[in-house]
Design a protein around this motif. Sequence first.
Motif, PDB file in Angstrom:
ATOM      1  N   ASN A 265      10.665  -7.390 -16.014  1.00 45.01           N
ATOM      2  CA  ASN A 265      12.102  -7.245 -15.790  1.00 45.01           C
ATOM      3  C   ASN A 265      12.798  -6.817 -17.083  1.00 45.01           C
ATOM      4  O   ASN A 265      14.010  -6.937 -17.221  1.00 45.01           O
ATOM      5  N   LYS A 266      11.987  -6.329 -18.028  1.00 39.73           N
ATOM      6  CA  LYS A 266      12.437  -5.755 -19.307  1.00 39.73           C
ATOM      7  C   LYS A 266      13.074  -6.804 -20.213  1.00 39.73           C
ATOM      8  O   LYS A 266      14.153  -6.602 -20.770  1.00 39.73           O
ATOM      9  N   SER A 267      12.392  -7.926 -20.358  1.00 45.11           N
ATOM     10  CA  SER A 267      12.796  -8.956 -21.312  1.00 45.11           C
ATOM     11  C   SER A 267      11.556  -9.457 -22.051  1.00 45.11           C
ATOM     12  O   SER A 267      10.421  -9.186 -21.638  1.00 45.11           O
ATOM     13  N   MET A 268      11.792 -10.186 -23.136  1.00 46.92           N
ATOM     14  CA  MET A 268      10.716 -10.728 -23.956  1.00 46.92           C
ATOM     15  C   MET A 268      10.938 -12.226 -24.150  1.00 46.92           C
ATOM     16  O   MET A 268      12.079 -12.698 -24.172  1.00 46.92           O
TER      17      MET A 268
ATOM     18  N   GLN B 240      17.464  -5.899 -19.305  1.00 41.03           N
ATOM     19  CA  GLN B 240      18.150  -4.665 -19.693  1.00 41.03           C
ATOM     20  C   GLN B 240      19.535  -4.566 -19.071  1.00 41.03           C
ATOM     21  O   GLN B 240      20.507  -4.158 -19.720  1.00 41.03           O
ATOM     22  N   ALA B 241      19.667  -4.993 -17.814  1.00 43.40           N
ATOM     23  CA  ALA B 241      20.949  -4.863 -17.110  1.00 43.40           C
ATOM     24  C   ALA B 241      22.009  -5.817 -17.644  1.00 43.40           C
ATOM     25  O   ALA B 241      23.204  -5.592 -17.450  1.00 43.40           O
ATOM     26  N   LEU B 242      21.590  -6.901 -18.337  1.00 43.11           N
ATOM     27  CA  LEU B 242      22.540  -7.917 -18.782  1.00 43.11           C
ATOM     28  C   LEU B 242      22.827  -7.888 -20.278  1.00 43.11           C
ATOM     29  O   LEU B 242      23.634  -8.672 -20.765  1.00 43.11           O
TER      30      LEU B 242
ATOM     31  N   SER C  55      24.544  -6.088 -22.168  1.00 44.78           N
ATOM     32  CA  SER C  55      25.931  -5.833 -22.565  1.00 44.78           C
ATOM     33  C   SER C  55      26.866  -6.990 -22.234  1.00 44.78           C
ATOM     34  O   SER C  55      28.010  -7.011 -22.683  1.00 44.78           O
ATOM     35  N   TYR C  56      26.372  -7.967 -21.431  1.00 44.46           N
ATOM     36  CA  TYR C  56      27.261  -9.018 -20.949  1.00 44.46           C
ATOM     37  C   TYR C  56      26.857 -10.421 -21.409  1.00 44.46           C
ATOM     38  O   TYR C  56      27.707 -11.313 -21.463  1.00 44.46           O
ATOM     39  N   ALA C  57      25.580 -10.639 -21.707  1.00 46.12           N
ATOM     40  CA  ALA C  57      25.120 -12.006 -21.951  1.00 46.12           C
ATOM     41  C   ALA C  57      24.100 -12.033 -23.074  1.00 46.12           C
ATOM     42  O   ALA C  57      23.410 -11.044 -23.345  1.00 46.12           O
ATOM     43  N   ASN C  58      24.016 -13.202 -23.716  1.00 40.31           N
ATOM     44  CA  ASN C  58      22.950 -13.408 -24.685  1.00 40.31           C
ATOM     45  C   ASN C  58      21.709 -13.929 -23.964  1.00 40.31           C
ATOM     46  O   ASN C  58      21.670 -13.974 -22.733  1.00 40.31           O
ATOM     47  N   GLY C  59      20.712 -14.340 -24.709  1.00 42.81           N
ATOM     48  CA  GLY C  59      19.449 -14.726 -24.098  1.00 42.81           C
ATOM     49  C   GLY C  59      19.421 -16.162 -23.604  1.00 42.81           C
ATOM     50  O   GLY C  59      20.445 -16.831 -23.482  1.00 42.81           O
ATOM     51  N   THR C  60      18.219 -16.627 -23.312  1.00 45.71           N
ATOM     52  CA  THR C  60      17.995 -17.964 -22.780  1.00 45.71           C
ATOM     53  C   THR C  60      17.224 -18.788 -23.805  1.00 45.71           C
ATOM     54  O   THR C  60      16.208 -18.334 -24.332  1.00 45.71           O
ATOM     55  N   PHE C  61      17.708 -20.003 -24.061  1.00 47.92           N
ATOM     56  CA  PHE C  61      17.036 -20.897 -25.006  1.00 47.92           C
ATOM     57  C   PHE C  61      16.508 -22.108 -24.254  1.00 47.92           C
ATOM     58  O   PHE C  61      17.204 -22.692 -23.423  1.00 47.92           O
ATOM     59  N   GLU C  62      15.260 -22.461 -24.536  1.00 48.57           N
ATOM     60  CA  GLU C  62      14.644 -23.630 -23.911  1.00 48.57           C
ATOM     61  C   GLU C  62      14.053 -24.542 -24.976  1.00 48.57           C
ATOM     62  O   GLU C  62      13.561 -24.079 -26.014  1.00 48.57           O
ATOM     63  N   ILE C  63      14.077 -25.840 -24.701  1.00 42.97           N
ATOM     64  CA  ILE C  63      13.419 -26.812 -25.566  1.00 42.97           C
ATOM     65  C   ILE C  63      12.716 -27.824 -24.682  1.00 42.97           C
ATOM     66  O   ILE C  63      13.242 -28.225 -23.639  1.00 42.97           O
ATOM     67  N   GLY C  64      11.525 -28.230 -25.077  1.00 41.86           N
ATOM     68  CA  GLY C  64      10.762 -29.185 -24.290  1.00 41.86           C
ATOM     69  C   GLY C  64      10.079 -30.202 -25.189  1.00 41.86           C
ATOM     70  O   GLY C  64       9.716 -29.906 -26.331  1.00 41.86           O
TER      71      GLY C  64
END
Length: 258
Positions: free
Chosen positions: A209-212, A235-237, A239-248
């Motif tokens: 989905n074109k993310s890393m 890729q589609a987002l 321009s509108y949003a930052n990434g996703t952060f996870e902690i476990g």
Amino acid sequence: YLSNPAMVGFKRGLNINLGYRNQWGNMEGAPRNLSATTEYGIEKVGIGLNFYKDIAGLISRSKMQASYAYRLPLNDGTKFFHFGISLGIQTDILNLQNIVGSQNDPTAIRYNDQEQILDGDFGIAYSASRFRFEASISNLKTQLELKDGISNYGTFMSAVSYKISSSDWQLQPKLMYRGVRNYNDILDFGAELRVLSEQLGFMSMYHTNKSMSYGLSYQNPKQWQLLMLYNTPTQALKSYANGTFEIGLQLYLKSEEE
């Protein structure tokens, strides 16, 4: 364990796992996810409980399940076939207090009157000393109802991985293939490198989905493990949003000898 019930109790003993994910944090009403699992594995059996909560905008979805897994030894005792099942309830709630408009709208009120959903997951796996294959089907009852709708849950997952080791490091390439309801299937491939007696780990993975995704973990083998992960926006987002952060955080409370 969250993605495949066949993995409950895979690590022998009593373990607790806690997770938090913040997705697209600069957008109002952005999704947040909380998870907690408790699992116990001994000999051929694994049992567990898991809780997952997803909050996105006005909608809050909670799921609690109990899980059972069985491990069948094959050949020389280093190869195993696993199968597992999870069964539990799902609750969807609309936060009426945050509605911009009439909080007495009959449609909104009826949303919270819907019954809890009884649903389950099923998974299998094959594991050897270095090789592992997994496959699972999620939300079995919801899928059988065959309702059209938005892309709001995963349908299946399959994965294959192999460990390559030396005296100083361990490399584990992994390939995954996932289904999402009413969305294109996603292929993921990457690897994790562990060094310093496997205590420190680095992970990188590409998604179609074109993310890393990039991850860092530190493990105290007898007590706990901390994991951090960052996923870039699609890729589609961008321009509108930052990434996703996870902690476990994984806690090893009681170990059992194989």
